[in-house]
Motif scaffolding. Structure first.
Motif, PDB file in Angstrom:
ATOM      1  N   PRO A  17       0.800  -1.234   0.000  1.00 48.69           N
ATOM      2  CA  PRO A  17       0.000   0.000   0.000  1.00 48.69           C
ATOM      3  C   PRO A  17       0.830   1.281   0.000  1.00 48.69           C
ATOM      4  O   PRO A  17       0.320   2.338   0.333  1.00 48.69           O
ATOM      5  N   ASN A  18       2.110   1.179  -0.355  1.00 46.68           N
ATOM      6  CA  ASN A  18       2.992   2.354  -0.319  1.00 46.68           C
ATOM      7  C   ASN A  18       3.568   2.666  -1.699  1.00 46.68           C
ATOM      8  O   ASN A  18       4.726   3.046  -1.829  1.00 46.68           O
ATOM      9  N   ASN A  46       9.499  -6.881   0.786  1.00 47.12           N
ATOM     10  CA  ASN A  46       8.296  -7.467   0.200  1.00 47.12           C
ATOM     11  C   ASN A  46       8.590  -7.979  -1.210  1.00 47.12           C
ATOM     12  O   ASN A  46       8.186  -7.401  -2.203  1.00 47.12           O
ATOM     13  N   GLN A  56       5.313 -10.604   6.440  1.00 46.68           N
ATOM     14  CA  GLN A  56       3.897 -10.445   6.126  1.00 46.68           C
ATOM     15  C   GLN A  56       3.237  -9.355   6.965  1.00 46.68           C
ATOM     16  O   GLN A  56       2.387  -8.607   6.488  1.00 46.68           O
ATOM     17  N   ASN A  59       4.187  -5.804   5.716  1.00 36.85           N
ATOM     18  CA  ASN A  59       3.643  -5.462   4.404  1.00 36.85           C
ATOM     19  C   ASN A  59       2.436  -4.553   4.503  1.00 36.85           C
ATOM     20  O   ASN A  59       2.119  -3.809   3.575  1.00 36.85           O
ATOM     21  N   ASP A  60       1.700  -4.624   5.623  1.00 35.18           N
ATOM     22  CA  ASP A  60       0.475  -3.839   5.789  1.00 35.18           C
ATOM     23  C   ASP A  60       0.713  -2.473   6.433  1.00 35.18           C
ATOM     24  O   ASP A  60      -0.238  -1.691   6.592  1.00 35.18           O
ATOM     25  N   LYS A  62       1.441   1.226   6.560  1.00 36.88           N
ATOM     26  CA  LYS A  62       1.283   2.261   5.531  1.00 36.88           C
ATOM     27  C   LYS A  62       1.726   3.628   6.030  1.00 36.88           C
ATOM     28  O   LYS A  62       1.337   4.061   7.116  1.00 36.88           O
ATOM     29  N   ILE A  91      -1.658   0.951  10.754  1.00 38.01           N
ATOM     30  CA  ILE A  91      -1.759  -0.484  10.519  1.00 38.01           C
ATOM     31  C   ILE A  91      -2.897  -1.024  11.364  1.00 38.01           C
ATOM     32  O   ILE A  91      -3.112  -0.575  12.498  1.00 38.01           O
ATOM     33  N   GLU A  92      -3.655  -1.966  10.810  1.00 37.65           N
ATOM     34  CA  GLU A  92      -4.768  -2.571  11.539  1.00 37.65           C
ATOM     35  C   GLU A  92      -4.300  -3.815  12.286  1.00 37.65           C
ATOM     36  O   GLU A  92      -3.534  -4.629  11.741  1.00 37.65           O
ATOM     37  N   THR A  94      -4.442  -7.371  13.343  1.00 35.24           N
ATOM     38  CA  THR A  94      -5.041  -8.588  12.813  1.00 35.24           C
ATOM     39  C   THR A  94      -4.770  -9.753  13.760  1.00 35.24           C
ATOM     40  O   THR A  94      -4.021  -9.625  14.734  1.00 35.24           O
TER      41      THR A  94
END
Length: 209
Positions: A17-18, A46, A56, A59-60, A62, A91-92, A94
């Motif tokens: 997402p970047n 990544n 992993q 990677n999320d 942002k 970042i969310e 998870t």
């Protein structure tokens, strides 16, 4: 004259997402926003077959804002103030980030904040037309409230000082929805004035770019 940022400009462009620097808010140049994305990509690693720790998860992460600003020490400060770098990431939380109690694991928070706090120093270096790197000498985290599944973390990092002998940055982690403070951190770094690259995104190094 050699380009001091050539090593960073040679890094691959970051994927989603970047992958779009125009989506990043802040007062630094579009080029420096894009270079911050490239630095993040380098550390996330990544790429197919990557074995970099927690690939992993990162990677999320942002980048949503990058700033530089001057902070005056006092009313009589005639120097224009101390230049600071600031980055904001999101970042969310998870399932893979949770501990057995269903909250953000301490090791996961530590790993994310390791890079996010360093990013403010990267930003300051870019604003000084410098590609200096460094190695961590200590990170202190304080937990104020737990983060549960689905919480979007908003991580605000600010440089505190940067010299040839030492560098320090700090960060505050908030729940984006409620603005509640969850974690605070202080990161101490020993600067290194050079970085040797083998010209690959998966180059191994003991130092951060």
């Amino acid at each position: 004259m050699a380009d001091p940022l050539a090593i960073i400009r040679a890094l691959p462009r970051a994927p989603a997402p970047n992958d779009d620097p125009t989506t990043i808010r802040g007062n630094v140049s579009l080029e420096h926003k894009e270079l911050c994305q490239r630095i993040l990509y380098f550390h996330v690693a990544n790429y197919p077959g990557s074995t970099v720790f927690s690939n992993q998860l990162m990677n999320d992460l942002k980048i949503v804002e990058v700033n530089s600003r001057r902070m005056k020490v006092g009313e009589d400060d005639a120097s224009g103030g101390i230049l600071q770098g600031e980055t904001i990431f999101e970042i969310e939380v998870t399932k893979g980030m949770l501990n057995t109690h269903g909250t953000l694991a301490g090791g996961c928070a530590f790993h994310i904040l390791d890079f996010c706090t360093f990013s403010a120093l990267f930003t300051l270096a870019l604003e000084n037309n410098d590609a200096s790197t460094g190695v961590s000498t200590g990170i202190n985290l304080s937990w104020h409230s737990p983060a549960t599944l689905g919480t979007v973390l908003r991580i605000v990092s600010t440089s505190v000082n940067m010299s040839d002998r030492s560098a320090t940055s700090r960060a505050e982690v908030y729940d984006k929805k409620t603005n509640k403070l969850l974690i605070s951190a202080v990161h101490h770094v020993m600067p290194l004035k050079s970085y040797k690259s083998k010209g690959s995104s998966n180059t191994k190094s003991k130092a951060k770019l």
